[in-house]
Design a protein around this motif. Structure first.
Motif, PDB file in Angstrom:
ATOM      1  N   SER A   1       0.810  -1.244  -0.014  1.00 38.88           N
ATOM      2  CA  SER A   1      -0.032   0.141   0.064  1.00 38.88           C
ATOM      3  C   SER A   1       0.954   1.275   0.013  1.00 38.88           C
ATOM      4  O   SER A   1       0.251   2.377   0.221  1.00 38.88           O
ATOM      5  CB  SER A   1      -0.960   0.219   1.165  1.00 38.88           C
ATOM      6  N   LYS A   2       2.252   1.056  -0.178  1.00 44.65           N
ATOM      7  CA  LYS A   2       3.257   2.171  -0.184  1.00 44.65           C
ATOM      8  C   LYS A   2       3.539   2.453  -1.799  1.00 44.65           C
ATOM      9  O   LYS A   2       3.626   1.552  -2.334  1.00 44.65           O
ATOM     10  CB  LYS A   2       4.191   2.043   0.487  1.00 44.65           C
ATOM     11  N   ILE A   3       3.520   3.771  -2.115  1.00 45.61           N
ATOM     12  CA  ILE A   3       3.699   4.169  -3.307  1.00 45.61           C
ATOM     13  C   ILE A   3       5.240   4.950  -3.484  1.00 45.61           C
ATOM     14  O   ILE A   3       5.699   5.602  -2.570  1.00 45.61           O
ATOM     15  CB  ILE A   3       2.623   5.316  -3.943  1.00 45.61           C
ATOM     16  N   GLU A   4       6.105   4.211  -4.056  1.00 48.22           N
ATOM     17  CA  GLU A   4       7.319   4.759  -4.535  1.00 48.22           C
ATOM     18  C   GLU A   4       7.528   5.562  -5.773  1.00 48.22           C
ATOM     19  O   GLU A   4       7.159   4.944  -6.822  1.00 48.22           O
ATOM     20  CB  GLU A   4       8.250   3.485  -4.255  1.00 48.22           C
ATOM     21  N   GLU A   5       8.186   6.590  -5.758  1.00 48.37           N
ATOM     22  CA  GLU A   5       8.355   7.234  -6.902  1.00 48.37           C
ATOM     23  C   GLU A   5       9.802   7.693  -7.195  1.00 48.37           C
ATOM     24  O   GLU A   5      10.448   7.714  -6.415  1.00 48.37           O
ATOM     25  CB  GLU A   5       7.452   8.663  -7.037  1.00 48.37           C
ATOM     26  N   GLU A   6      10.250   7.541  -8.335  1.00 51.14           N
ATOM     27  CA  GLU A   6      11.577   7.940  -9.040  1.00 51.14           C
ATOM     28  C   GLU A   6      11.559   8.859 -10.399  1.00 51.14           C
ATOM     29  O   GLU A   6      10.561   8.841 -10.996  1.00 51.14           O
ATOM     30  CB  GLU A   6      12.357   6.603  -9.431  1.00 51.14           C
ATOM     31  N   ILE A   7      12.292   9.725 -10.178  1.00 45.90           N
ATOM     32  CA  ILE A   7      12.474  10.647 -11.385  1.00 45.90           C
ATOM     33  C   ILE A   7      13.244  10.090 -12.359  1.00 45.90           C
ATOM     34  O   ILE A   7      14.519   9.380 -12.136  1.00 45.90           O
ATOM     35  CB  ILE A   7      13.110  11.848 -11.031  1.00 45.90           C
ATOM     36  N   ILE A   8      12.835   9.999 -13.500  1.00 41.05           N
ATOM     37  CA  ILE A   8      13.598   9.195 -14.729  1.00 41.05           C
ATOM     38  C   ILE A   8      14.032  10.516 -15.682  1.00 41.05           C
ATOM     39  O   ILE A   8      13.266  11.189 -15.991  1.00 41.05           O
ATOM     40  CB  ILE A   8      12.610   8.307 -15.646  1.00 41.05           C
ATOM     41  N   THR A   9      15.390  10.272 -15.928  1.00 41.55           N
ATOM     42  CA  THR A   9      15.851  10.971 -16.729  1.00 41.55           C
ATOM     43  C   THR A   9      15.712  10.831 -18.360  1.00 41.55           C
ATOM     44  O   THR A   9      15.446   9.536 -18.624  1.00 41.55           O
ATOM     45  CB  THR A   9      17.413  11.346 -16.333  1.00 41.55           C
ATOM     46  N   ILE A  10      15.824  11.675 -19.232  1.00 40.49           N
ATOM     47  CA  ILE A  10      15.885  11.472 -20.470  1.00 40.49           C
ATOM     48  C   ILE A  10      16.924  10.363 -20.886  1.00 40.49           C
ATOM     49  O   ILE A  10      16.527   9.357 -21.763  1.00 40.49           O
ATOM     50  CB  ILE A  10      16.295  12.612 -21.361  1.00 40.49           C
ATOM     51  N   GLU A  11      18.005  10.489 -20.376  1.00 41.73           N
ATOM     52  CA  GLU A  11      19.048   9.058 -21.009  1.00 41.73           C
ATOM     53  C   GLU A  11      18.472   7.899 -20.363  1.00 41.73           C
ATOM     54  O   GLU A  11      18.899   6.706 -20.938  1.00 41.73           O
ATOM     55  CB  GLU A  11      20.393   9.375 -20.012  1.00 41.73           C
ATOM     56  N   ASP A  12      17.726   7.867 -19.284  1.00 38.04           N
ATOM     57  CA  ASP A  12      17.258   6.629 -18.784  1.00 38.04           C
ATOM     58  C   ASP A  12      15.975   6.043 -19.440  1.00 38.04           C
ATOM     59  O   ASP A  12      15.414   4.911 -19.293  1.00 38.04           O
ATOM     60  CB  ASP A  12      16.826   6.643 -17.359  1.00 38.04           C
ATOM     61  N   ARG A  13      15.240   7.096 -20.230  1.00 29.95           N
ATOM     62  CA  ARG A  13      14.001   6.547 -20.727  1.00 29.95           C
ATOM     63  C   ARG A  13      13.945   5.443 -21.678  1.00 29.95           C
ATOM     64  O   ARG A  13      12.918   4.635 -21.637  1.00 29.95           O
ATOM     65  CB  ARG A  13      13.477   7.913 -21.462  1.00 29.95           C
ATOM     66  N   ALA A  14      14.761   5.367 -22.450  1.00 25.34           N
ATOM     67  CA  ALA A  14      14.759   4.070 -23.325  1.00 25.34           C
ATOM     68  C   ALA A  14      14.928   2.794 -22.568  1.00 25.34           C
ATOM     69  O   ALA A  14      14.453   1.891 -23.145  1.00 25.34           O
ATOM     70  CB  ALA A  14      16.471   3.950 -24.167  1.00 25.34           C
ATOM     71  N   ILE A  15      15.183   2.747 -21.499  1.00 24.33           N
ATOM     72  CA  ILE A  15      15.131   1.320 -20.494  1.00 24.33           C
ATOM     73  C   ILE A  15      13.677   1.121 -20.319  1.00 24.33           C
ATOM     74  O   ILE A  15      13.310  -0.179 -20.620  1.00 24.33           O
ATOM     75  CB  ILE A  15      15.779   1.678 -18.972  1.00 24.33           C
ATOM     76  N   PHE A  16      12.705   1.935 -20.318  1.00 30.46           N
ATOM     77  CA  PHE A  16      11.339   1.763 -19.846  1.00 30.46           C
ATOM     78  C   PHE A  16      10.325   1.894 -21.066  1.00 30.46           C
ATOM     79  O   PHE A  16       9.218   1.584 -21.021  1.00 30.46           O
ATOM     80  CB  PHE A  16      10.764   2.917 -19.011  1.00 30.46           C
TER      81      PHE A  16
END
Length: 128
Positions: A1-16
């Motif tokens: 029930s806990k939400i974790e958030e991360e900031i994704i940079t432009i460089e990391d976008r291709a991973i997702f």
């Protein structure tokens, strides 16, 4: 029930995602946002009976415009006239994603801007 958030940079976008990065300079009229209602001034430049679409010249670019009814016949008299188009912006691409670089317009109203004094070349009658 806990939400974790991360900031994704432009460089990391291709991973997702497999989507290519858009260059904002390649997007025509980025201010025309998908789903947004618009009123645009331009000129009807062509009609296409096969696709039931019209060409709408807006700020020196021809955009494809589709009547919401799917039928261009009621709008044929607007051909080659300056008009006011009321409709919605469509940026859905061939893959069904909202990322088309050139917007399409789905219009529900198209009205001429010229006055009654300005008539088409073929409507002019010469006095004997």
């Amino acid at each position: 029930s806990k939400i974790e958030e991360e900031i994704i940079t432009i460089e990391d976008r291709a991973i997702f995602t497999s989507e290519e990065l858009e260059n904002d300079e390649d997007v025509l009229f980025p201010e025309l946002i998908h789903g947004e209602s618009v009123v645009l001034e331009g000129e009807v430049t062509r009609e296409n009976k096969t696709s039931n679409s019209m060409g709408f010249k807006y700020r020196e670019h021809i955009l494809t415009a589709y009547p919401i009814t799917g039928n261009i016949v009621p709008f044929k008299q607007m051909l080659f006239n300056k008009c006011l188009l009321t409709g919605v912006v469509d940026r859905i691409d061939e893959e069904g994603k909202i990322r088309a670089k050139r917007p399409k317009l789905i219009f529900n109203h198209l009205s001429p801007l010229s006055s009654d004094d300005e008539r088409d070349l073929f409507d002019r009658k010469e006095n004997p």
